[in-house]
Design a protein around this motif. Structure first.
Motif: not given
Length: 308
Positions: A19-25, A200-213
């Motif tokens: 529901f929120s890739p941004e929050k996951a990141g 990769k270790v946490l298997r983040l979605s593309p949106g969450a990976q973008t938010a992480l970075e």
């Protein structure tokens, strides 16, 4: 095989990301920044800390304040003061502390240098439970301001990369700080691989990976790709000594090769057989650093011109 904790974390981040890739990141970045427990985990670590006590007892503790809080530095005078004493900023790696660098501190001060050893936020005697590259750069800035600069900067692992990023002025509200000479030991040459690997270790979605970075931009004003320590090292004019072991299992030897290819001011020294951690206390490594630190400036300049 992934641990139970990692499996649970993957499931939790997947649910949040739905529901929120941004929050996951952002949550992933929080996990990424948490520092390891400080308590010695093995008998070998306990023995190393006990052996370090006589050296660390010689330090004068100094509290350094910066925008993210404060860190503890330990100031060591040279054991044999000369007319041209070098002042060295020494920084440890992720999950370590300045005490583990006691053999190097002893060797450098015995060689006639004054040493300032930092404990990163969330490490050693410094408070906190998190550490980021921008916070490390700000801690370096605090040391620079307090001590009026350094002749040499020496860093292990994360510490080496932090010194390079500080030299490149990569945190927008902090001025660049480049020592006259730099030593990078087992240091990563760029940060992208670390973030990609973590995602990769946490298997983040593309949106969450973008938010992480994207958290890197929020904290530093720079994109993740700009935190390329090898590129920065190639741009500085100071001589740089890169020490690495080809058997390093934590930071690939390819990082050392990237540094070596960055510019004619970079000298690569292989310390094979010493891995990632033993390398900082090995006598031959400390001797090599002392030789580099105290090499005549004119000789170094001639060598750089010959290589250019």
């Amino acid at each position: 095989m992934a641990s139970f904790t990692i499996k649970v974390t993957r499931l939790a981040l997947k649910a949040v990301s739905a529901f929120s890739p941004e929050k996951a990141g952002r949550l992933a970045f929080r996990l990424f920044s948490i520092t390891p427990p400080r308590k010695a985990k093995s008998g070998k670590e306990k023995a190393a800390l006990a052996a370090a006590e006589p050296v660390m007892a010689r330090a004068r503790p100094v509290t350094l304040s910066f925008s993210d809080g404060w860190v503890m530095a330990k100031h060591f005078q040279a054991q044999s003061a000369g007319s041209a004493t070098k002042r060295i900023l020494l920084v440890h790696g992720w999950g370590s502390r300045s005490n583990y660098l006691a053999p190097m501190i002893d060797g450098l001060t015995a060689g006639g240098a004054e040493v300032v050893a930092l404990d990163w936020p969330g490490h050693g005697a410094s408070p906190g439970r998190t550490l980021t590259m921008p916070a490390a750069v700000r801690a370096i800035d605090a040391a620079w301001r307090h001590f009026g600069g350094f002749d040499v900067a020496v860093g292990h692992s994360f510490g080496g990369a932090s010194l390079a990023c500080a030299a490149g002025g990569l945190v927008c509200d902090v001025p660049s700080h480049s020592a006259k000479r730099m030593v990078l030991i087992g240091a990563p040459s760029e940060m992208t691989w670390l973030f990609k690997g973590f995602g990769k270790v946490l298997r983040l979605s593309p949106g969450a990976q973008t938010a992480l970075e994207g958290m890197v931009v929020r904290l530093s004003g720079r994109r993740l790709e700009e935190f390329d320590a090898a590129r920065i090292v190639g741009m500085v004019t100071a001589p740089v000594l890169v020490i690495h072991a080809e058997d390093d299992k934590e930071v690939s030897a390819e990082h050392a090769r990237r540094y070596a290819a960055a510019g004619s001011n970079v000298e690569l020294h292989w310390a094979n057989g010493l891995g990632h951690r033993r390398i900082v206390s090995a006598a031959p490594v400390i001797e090599r650093i002392n030789a580099f630190i105290h090499a005549p400036e004119a000789a170094t300049e001639r060598k750089l011109r010959m290589v250019s």
